[in-house]
Motif scaffolding. Structure first.
Motif, PDB file in Angstrom:
ATOM      1  N   MET A 179       0.722  -1.215   0.092  1.00 50.42           N
ATOM      2  CA  MET A 179      -0.034  -0.036  -0.069  1.00 50.42           C
ATOM      3  C   MET A 179       0.835   1.212   0.044  1.00 50.42           C
ATOM      4  N   CYS A 180       0.568   2.013  -1.002  1.00 48.24           N
ATOM      5  CA  CYS A 180       1.744   3.267  -0.989  1.00 48.24           C
ATOM      6  C   CYS A 180       1.096   4.322  -0.191  1.00 48.24           C
ATOM      7  N   ASN A 181       1.831   5.220   0.321  1.00 46.11           N
ATOM      8  CA  ASN A 181       1.720   6.274   1.189  1.00 46.11           C
ATOM      9  C   ASN A 181       1.952   7.516   0.510  1.00 46.11           C
ATOM     10  N   LEU A 182       1.308   8.663   1.291  1.00 48.26           N
ATOM     11  CA  LEU A 182       1.910  10.261   0.713  1.00 48.26           C
ATOM     12  C   LEU A 182       2.505  10.920   1.985  1.00 48.26           C
ATOM     13  N   GLU A 183       3.120  11.819   1.447  1.00 43.97           N
ATOM     14  CA  GLU A 183       3.580  12.913   2.213  1.00 43.97           C
ATOM     15  C   GLU A 183       2.826  14.080   1.762  1.00 43.97           C
ATOM     16  N   THR A 184       2.294  14.739   2.916  1.00 45.69           N
ATOM     17  CA  THR A 184       1.139  15.793   2.628  1.00 45.69           C
ATOM     18  C   THR A 184       1.398  16.975   3.609  1.00 45.69           C
ATOM     19  N   GLU A 185       0.819  18.244   3.233  1.00 44.73           N
ATOM     20  CA  GLU A 185       1.020  19.333   3.829  1.00 44.73           C
ATOM     21  C   GLU A 185      -0.794  19.532   4.227  1.00 44.73           C
ATOM     22  N   GLY A 186      -1.100  20.200   5.320  1.00 47.52           N
ATOM     23  CA  GLY A 186      -2.401  20.365   5.457  1.00 47.52           C
ATOM     24  C   GLY A 186      -2.643  21.354   6.656  1.00 47.52           C
ATOM     25  N   THR A 187      -4.038  21.330   6.925  1.00 54.04           N
ATOM     26  CA  THR A 187      -4.423  22.392   7.953  1.00 54.04           C
ATOM     27  C   THR A 187      -5.182  21.348   9.128  1.00 54.04           C
ATOM     28  N   LYS A 188      -4.684  21.676  10.447  1.00 57.24           N
ATOM     29  CA  LYS A 188      -4.993  20.946  11.691  1.00 57.24           C
ATOM     30  C   LYS A 188      -6.092  21.916  12.405  1.00 57.24           C
ATOM     31  N   TYR A 189      -7.393  21.201  12.602  1.00 56.43           N
ATOM     32  CA  TYR A 189      -8.365  22.034  13.104  1.00 56.43           C
ATOM     33  C   TYR A 189      -8.635  21.767  14.586  1.00 56.43           C
ATOM     34  N   GLY A 190      -9.353  22.744  15.100  1.00 54.81           N
ATOM     35  CA  GLY A 190      -9.497  22.698  16.774  1.00 54.81           C
ATOM     36  C   GLY A 190     -10.149  21.236  17.366  1.00 54.81           C
ATOM     37  N   CYS A 191     -10.783  20.714  16.292  1.00 53.66           N
ATOM     38  CA  CYS A 191     -11.646  19.460  16.571  1.00 53.66           C
ATOM     39  C   CYS A 191     -10.499  18.254  16.381  1.00 53.66           C
ATOM     40  N   GLY A 192      -9.378  18.377  15.764  1.00 57.76           N
ATOM     41  CA  GLY A 192      -8.410  17.209  15.821  1.00 57.76           C
ATOM     42  C   GLY A 192      -8.297  16.796  14.385  1.00 57.76           C
ATOM     43  N   HIS A 193      -8.983  17.139  13.457  1.00 58.84           N
ATOM     44  CA  HIS A 193      -9.022  16.672  12.183  1.00 58.84           C
ATOM     45  C   HIS A 193      -7.911  17.298  11.476  1.00 58.84           C
ATOM     46  N   TYR A 194      -7.341  16.673  10.547  1.00 62.75           N
ATOM     47  CA  TYR A 194      -6.294  17.199   9.561  1.00 62.75           C
ATOM     48  C   TYR A 194      -6.832  17.148   8.149  1.00 62.75           C
ATOM     49  N   LYS A 195      -6.774  18.247   7.288  1.00 64.98           N
ATOM     50  CA  LYS A 195      -7.255  18.019   5.964  1.00 64.98           C
ATOM     51  C   LYS A 195      -6.054  18.503   5.369  1.00 64.98           C
ATOM     52  N   VAL A 196      -5.876  17.578   4.173  1.00 64.77           N
ATOM     53  CA  VAL A 196      -4.669  17.769   3.160  1.00 64.77           C
ATOM     54  C   VAL A 196      -5.024  19.012   2.257  1.00 64.77           C
ATOM     55  N   THR A 197      -4.166  19.863   2.013  1.00 62.73           N
ATOM     56  CA  THR A 197      -4.147  20.849   1.275  1.00 62.73           C
ATOM     57  C   THR A 197      -3.340  20.790   0.066  1.00 62.73           C
ATOM     58  N   ARG A 198      -2.202  20.025   0.233  1.00 58.65           N
ATOM     59  CA  ARG A 198      -1.427  19.661  -0.828  1.00 58.65           C
ATOM     60  C   ARG A 198      -0.629  18.264  -0.707  1.00 58.65           C
ATOM     61  N   LYS A 199      -0.521  17.476  -1.683  1.00 59.58           N
ATOM     62  CA  LYS A 199       0.164  16.271  -1.450  1.00 59.58           C
ATOM     63  C   LYS A 199       1.705  16.595  -2.037  1.00 59.58           C
ATOM     64  N   ILE A 200       2.717  16.216  -1.290  1.00 64.43           N
ATOM     65  CA  ILE A 200       3.996  16.456  -1.551  1.00 64.43           C
ATOM     66  C   ILE A 200       4.706  15.494  -2.465  1.00 64.43           C
ATOM     67  N   ARG A 201       4.445  14.266  -1.928  1.00 67.68           N
ATOM     68  CA  ARG A 201       5.084  13.199  -2.777  1.00 67.68           C
ATOM     69  C   ARG A 201       4.417  11.829  -2.625  1.00 67.68           C
ATOM     70  N   LYS A 202       4.495  10.869  -3.362  1.00 64.60           N
ATOM     71  CA  LYS A 202       3.915   9.454  -3.221  1.00 64.60           C
ATOM     72  C   LYS A 202       5.216   8.642  -2.877  1.00 64.60           C
TER      73      LYS A 202
END
Length: 81
Positions: free
Chosen positions: A1-24
């Motif tokens: 199973m491949c994985n990603l390195e990402t950048e994103g936003t961390k919300y106060g509820c604890g969730h993380y939302k990807v805003t950019r995929k850096i590399r696979k």
């Protein structure tokens, strides 16, 4: 199973939302459709179709706000019911 390195936003509820995929990160498996070793002519492909957990999550923005899903449940809709 491949994985990603990402950048994103961390919300106060604890969730993380990807805003950019850096590399696979390739898993080198012929049974993963994201791998470069997966055959292009795979007959009736029932191979792994999802990425694994992010290998690295870089938080580019922290916000005390809730994500869109939690905003409804914890701030608006659920409290009214």
């Amino acid at each position: 199973m491949c994985n990603l390195e990402t950048e994103g936003t961390k919300y106060g509820c604890g969730h993380y939302k990807v805003t950019r995929k850096i590399r696979k990160l390739d898993c080198h498996s012929q049974y993963c459709i994201h791998s470069m070793y997966h055959p292009h002519n795979c007959p009736d492909c029932h191979c792994e179709q999802y990425f694994g957990p992010d290998a690295r999550e870089t938080i580019t923005l922290r916000t005390p706000k809730y994500c869109a899903s939690c905003e409804y449940w914890f701030q608006q809709g659920a409290q009214q019911r």
